[in-house]
Design a protein around this motif. Sequence first.
Motif, PDB file in Angstrom:
ATOM      1  N   LEU A  22       0.853  -1.196   0.000  1.00 24.93           N
ATOM      2  CA  LEU A  22       0.000   0.000   0.000  1.00 24.93           C
ATOM      3  C   LEU A  22       0.885   1.240   0.000  1.00 24.93           C
ATOM      4  O   LEU A  22       1.752   1.398   0.857  1.00 24.93           O
ATOM      5  N   LEU A  23       0.660   2.126  -0.951  1.00 22.07           N
ATOM      6  CA  LEU A  23       1.399   3.382  -1.033  1.00 22.07           C
ATOM      7  C   LEU A  23       0.490   4.510  -0.554  1.00 22.07           C
ATOM      8  O   LEU A  23      -0.435   4.913  -1.253  1.00 22.07           O
ATOM      9  N   GLY A  24       0.726   4.982   0.662  1.00 23.17           N
ATOM     10  CA  GLY A  24      -0.087   6.041   1.237  1.00 23.17           C
ATOM     11  C   GLY A  24      -0.998   5.516   2.322  1.00 23.17           C
ATOM     12  O   GLY A  24      -1.687   4.511   2.131  1.00 23.17           O
ATOM     13  N   ALA A  25      -0.979   6.191   3.481  1.00 24.03           N
ATOM     14  CA  ALA A  25      -1.828   5.777   4.606  1.00 24.03           C
ATOM     15  C   ALA A  25      -2.586   6.966   5.159  1.00 24.03           C
ATOM     16  O   ALA A  25      -2.725   7.131   6.363  1.00 24.03           O
ATOM     17  N   GLY A  26      -3.076   7.802   4.246  1.00 27.74           N
ATOM     18  CA  GLY A  26      -3.897   8.940   4.653  1.00 27.74           C
ATOM     19  C   GLY A  26      -5.345   8.513   4.833  1.00 27.74           C
ATOM     20  O   GLY A  26      -5.632   7.376   5.221  1.00 27.74           O
ATOM     21  N   ILE A  54       2.059  -6.538   3.014  1.00 29.78           N
ATOM     22  CA  ILE A  54       3.468  -6.729   3.395  1.00 29.78           C
ATOM     23  C   ILE A  54       4.147  -5.418   3.774  1.00 29.78           C
ATOM     24  O   ILE A  54       5.273  -5.433   4.290  1.00 29.78           O
ATOM     25  N   GLY A  55       3.498  -4.289   3.518  1.00 31.98           N
ATOM     26  CA  GLY A  55       4.091  -3.010   3.893  1.00 31.98           C
ATOM     27  C   GLY A  55       3.228  -1.845   3.465  1.00 31.98           C
ATOM     28  O   GLY A  55       2.415  -1.954   2.542  1.00 31.98           O
ATOM     29  N   VAL A  56       3.394  -0.739   4.173  1.00 29.13           N
ATOM     30  CA  VAL A  56       2.655   0.491   3.881  1.00 29.13           C
ATOM     31  C   VAL A  56       3.678   1.617   3.775  1.00 29.13           C
ATOM     32  O   VAL A  56       4.346   1.962   4.758  1.00 29.13           O
ATOM     33  N   ALA A  57       3.817   2.176   2.595  1.00 23.89           N
ATOM     34  CA  ALA A  57       4.810   3.229   2.368  1.00 23.89           C
ATOM     35  C   ALA A  57       4.251   4.584   2.770  1.00 23.89           C
ATOM     36  O   ALA A  57       3.161   4.974   2.337  1.00 23.89           O
ATOM     37  N   VAL A  58       4.994   5.294   3.620  1.00 22.45           N
ATOM     38  CA  VAL A  58       4.599   6.628   4.082  1.00 22.45           C
ATOM     39  C   VAL A  58       5.820   7.533   4.063  1.00 22.45           C
ATOM     40  O   VAL A  58       6.954   7.070   3.942  1.00 22.45           O
ATOM     41  N   ARG A  59       5.579   8.815   4.188  1.00 18.18           N
ATOM     42  CA  ARG A  59       6.705   9.765   4.236  1.00 18.18           C
ATOM     43  C   ARG A  59       7.208   9.972   5.660  1.00 18.18           C
ATOM     44  O   ARG A  59       8.375  10.271   5.865  1.00 18.18           O
ATOM     45  N   ASP A  60       6.320   9.851   6.638  1.00 17.57           N
ATOM     46  CA  ASP A  60       6.666  10.157   8.035  1.00 17.57           C
ATOM     47  C   ASP A  60       6.299   8.966   8.916  1.00 17.57           C
ATOM     48  O   ASP A  60       5.111   8.673   9.127  1.00 17.57           O
ATOM     49  N   LEU A  61       7.304   8.290   9.458  1.00 18.06           N
ATOM     50  CA  LEU A  61       7.060   7.116  10.290  1.00 18.06           C
ATOM     51  C   LEU A  61       6.477   7.468  11.653  1.00 18.06           C
ATOM     52  O   LEU A  61       5.857   6.628  12.304  1.00 18.06           O
ATOM     53  N   ASP A  62       6.684   8.684  12.117  1.00 18.44           N
ATOM     54  CA  ASP A  62       6.281   9.068  13.465  1.00 18.44           C
ATOM     55  C   ASP A  62       4.854   9.593  13.570  1.00 18.44           C
ATOM     56  O   ASP A  62       4.330   9.755  14.673  1.00 18.44           O
ATOM     57  N   ARG A  63       4.236   9.866  12.471  1.00 16.58           N
ATOM     58  CA  ARG A  63       2.880  10.415  12.498  1.00 16.58           C
ATOM     59  C   ARG A  63       1.885   9.367  12.999  1.00 16.58           C
ATOM     60  O   ARG A  63       1.957   8.185  12.620  1.00 16.58           O
ATOM     61  N   ASP A  64       0.959   9.793  13.848  1.00 14.81           N
ATOM     62  CA  ASP A  64      -0.078   8.909  14.358  1.00 14.81           C
ATOM     63  C   ASP A  64      -1.119   8.681  13.262  1.00 14.81           C
ATOM     64  O   ASP A  64      -1.755   9.622  12.790  1.00 14.81           O
ATOM     65  N   ARG A  65      -1.293   7.423  12.869  1.00 10.06           N
ATOM     66  CA  ARG A  65      -2.200   7.107  11.771  1.00 10.06           C
ATOM     67  C   ARG A  65      -3.427   6.324  12.222  1.00 10.06           C
ATOM     68  O   ARG A  65      -4.148   5.749  11.403  1.00 10.06           O
ATOM     69  N   GLY A  66      -3.662   6.264  13.509  1.00  9.95           N
ATOM     70  CA  GLY A  66      -4.868   5.632  14.024  1.00  9.95           C
ATOM     71  C   GLY A  66      -4.726   4.135  14.217  1.00  9.95           C
ATOM     72  O   GLY A  66      -3.725   3.522  13.854  1.00  9.95           O
ATOM     73  N   GLU A  67      -5.768   3.561  14.759  1.00 11.71           N
ATOM     74  CA  GLU A  67      -5.729   2.158  15.166  1.00 11.71           C
ATOM     75  C   GLU A  67      -5.736   1.177  14.012  1.00 11.71           C
ATOM     76  O   GLU A  67      -5.396  -0.007  14.198  1.00 11.71           O
ATOM     77  N   HIS A  68      -6.121   1.618  12.820  1.00 12.94           N
ATOM     78  CA  HIS A  68      -6.243   0.681  11.711  1.00 12.94           C
ATOM     79  C   HIS A  68      -4.937   0.473  10.955  1.00 12.94           C
ATOM     80  O   HIS A  68      -4.881  -0.364  10.056  1.00 12.94           O
ATOM     81  N   VAL A  69      -3.909   1.253  11.272  1.00  8.67           N
ATOM     82  CA  VAL A  69      -2.623   1.144  10.578  1.00  8.67           C
ATOM     83  C   VAL A  69      -1.614   0.533  11.545  1.00  8.67           C
ATOM     84  O   VAL A  69      -1.256   1.144  12.552  1.00  8.67           O
ATOM     85  N   SER A  72       4.068  -1.548  12.563  1.00  9.75           N
ATOM     86  CA  SER A  72       5.149  -2.444  12.129  1.00  9.75           C
ATOM     87  C   SER A  72       5.196  -2.600  10.610  1.00  9.75           C
ATOM     88  O   SER A  72       6.215  -3.053  10.058  1.00  9.75           O
ATOM     89  N   LEU A  73       4.123  -2.215   9.921  1.00  5.96           N
ATOM     90  CA  LEU A  73       4.091  -2.317   8.459  1.00  5.96           C
ATOM     91  C   LEU A  73       4.631  -1.070   7.765  1.00  5.96           C
ATOM     92  O   LEU A  73       4.877  -1.088   6.557  1.00  5.96           O
ATOM     93  N   LEU A  74       4.806   0.014   8.500  1.00  5.76           N
ATOM     94  CA  LEU A  74       5.190   1.285   7.891  1.00  5.76           C
ATOM     95  C   LEU A  74       6.640   1.261   7.427  1.00  5.76           C
ATOM     96  O   LEU A  74       7.523   0.725   8.094  1.00  5.76           O
ATOM     97  N   THR A  75       6.866   1.869   6.277  1.00  3.04           N
ATOM     98  CA  THR A  75       8.215   1.987   5.733  1.00  3.04           C
ATOM     99  C   THR A  75       8.308   3.244   4.885  1.00  3.04           C
ATOM    100  O   THR A  75       7.308   3.693   4.321  1.00  3.04           O
ATOM    101  N   THR A  76       9.490   3.793   4.814  1.00  2.00           N
ATOM    102  CA  THR A  76       9.729   4.921   3.901  1.00  2.00           C
ATOM    103  C   THR A  76      10.391   4.444   2.607  1.00  2.00           C
ATOM    104  O   THR A  76      10.627   5.244   1.709  1.00  2.00           O
ATOM    105  N   ASP A  77      10.694   3.149   2.538  1.00  2.00           N
ATOM    106  CA  ASP A  77      11.377   2.592   1.359  1.00  2.00           C
ATOM    107  C   ASP A  77      10.348   2.036   0.383  1.00  2.00           C
ATOM    108  O   ASP A  77      10.216   0.813   0.203  1.00  2.00           O
TER     109      ASP A  77
END
Length: 448
Positions: A22-26, A54-69, A72-77
């Motif tokens: 998934l590219l984007g977790a807005g 297998i992963g969710v690409a985001v720009r900011d790993l520290d941003r709170d994205r809520g309970e549904h994200v 451990s899946l977040l990555t900037t790569d």
Amino acid sequence: MTSAAPAPHPGDDPRPTLRVALLGAGTVGSEVLRLMRIHGEELTHRIGARLEVIGVAVRDLDRDRGEHVDPSLLTTDAESLVTQADLVIEVMGGIERARSLILSALESGASVVTANKALLAQDGATLYEAADRHGVDLSFEAAVAGAIPLVRPIRESLAGDRIQRVMGIVNGTTNFVLDAMTRTGADQAEVVARAQELGYAEADPTADVEGYDAAAKASILASLAFHTRVGLGDVHREGITEVTAEDIAAARRMGRTIKLLSIVERIVDGDEERVSARVYPAMIPDSHPLASVSEAYNAVFVEAEAAGSLMFYGQGAGGTPTASAVLGDVVGVARQRVHGGYGPRESAYAELPIAGIGDLRTRFYLALTVEDRPGVLADVAGCLSSHGISISTIHQQPLPEGEGTGERAVIGISTHRAREQSTTAALDELSARPAVQSIDSVLRLEGE
């Protein structure tokens, strides 16, 4: 190149597993994850395979994205992530980075689901060609009209028919603004501010109110409907920024409502066929079904030779409705990977020329402030007539409150159908005449 067969799922379940990136977790991305989690077992039955994020690409790993994200899946790569997936969902938006990631995914053998209307309108051909070259799918139902099933009916259900015209409201923000102006009589700036407070409009509403969002969708619809590549630059675009409370009031007196319309149609002139794609605010009769579309809803009419008129209505934006359209594509693409075959490819065989806006024949509503003396109306009518424009109705309108009377008048003119370039030339001539103090409004009349 194609990817390896889906890996079998661990345990006794014989169904394969498809790896999803998934590219984007807005707003949309987080809703996609929520719905995948809630309906995971049902999606497995519908597809015949399990979906594993297998992963969710985001720009900011520290941003709170809520309970549904899952953090451990977040990555900037994102670059590495897309090469490991069987299916990539792109809801990050933007142009350049999204394009390079989608191309990388396609080249790695992953199918792609995207909601990126701006990218498809600007450079869809490059993405379609890459999908064809690598034998994978590119699906984009969510790119036009949110949850409303529109792309698939045009692409598949009406594939055996001949579409003549598609007209509708495809931007929820502008519909909310125009609807609120109509109901309350408020000025546009006041209503836009309210839309921003409610989350219907961005902090910078330019893409919506200037018609860019609707133009991108018109580009996609025209390309699909007429089997011709219609780029964003081929779409005539006008936004709603010039629509005033006085225009809304004038429309009401005429039994009409102002809507921002996206119109794509097949223009037939003898043996010649062309494609027209345009976005502009227009007055439509209150009796037309589009006139009653309120708040941030979308509605689209499709006119086909055999099927006749079809109307699609529903929520055109928002995280949950858009996620619904995304997951519809995910199920379709995943089924094809598991069971074999491909979805519809780009169809651009017709290669029809694009009709310029000046070549079209349209009805207009004109509001002019003129000197209030004998002979002025005849002068205006004569000018329009000299350009081949005949008047349907003409009436004097109330002056804006507090501006007095006697020396000038505001007249409202409805024309019969005339060439756009003739109307432009007539308005240029009228604006230079001393008796015409200003041209206050130029709006098209549609929906008869």
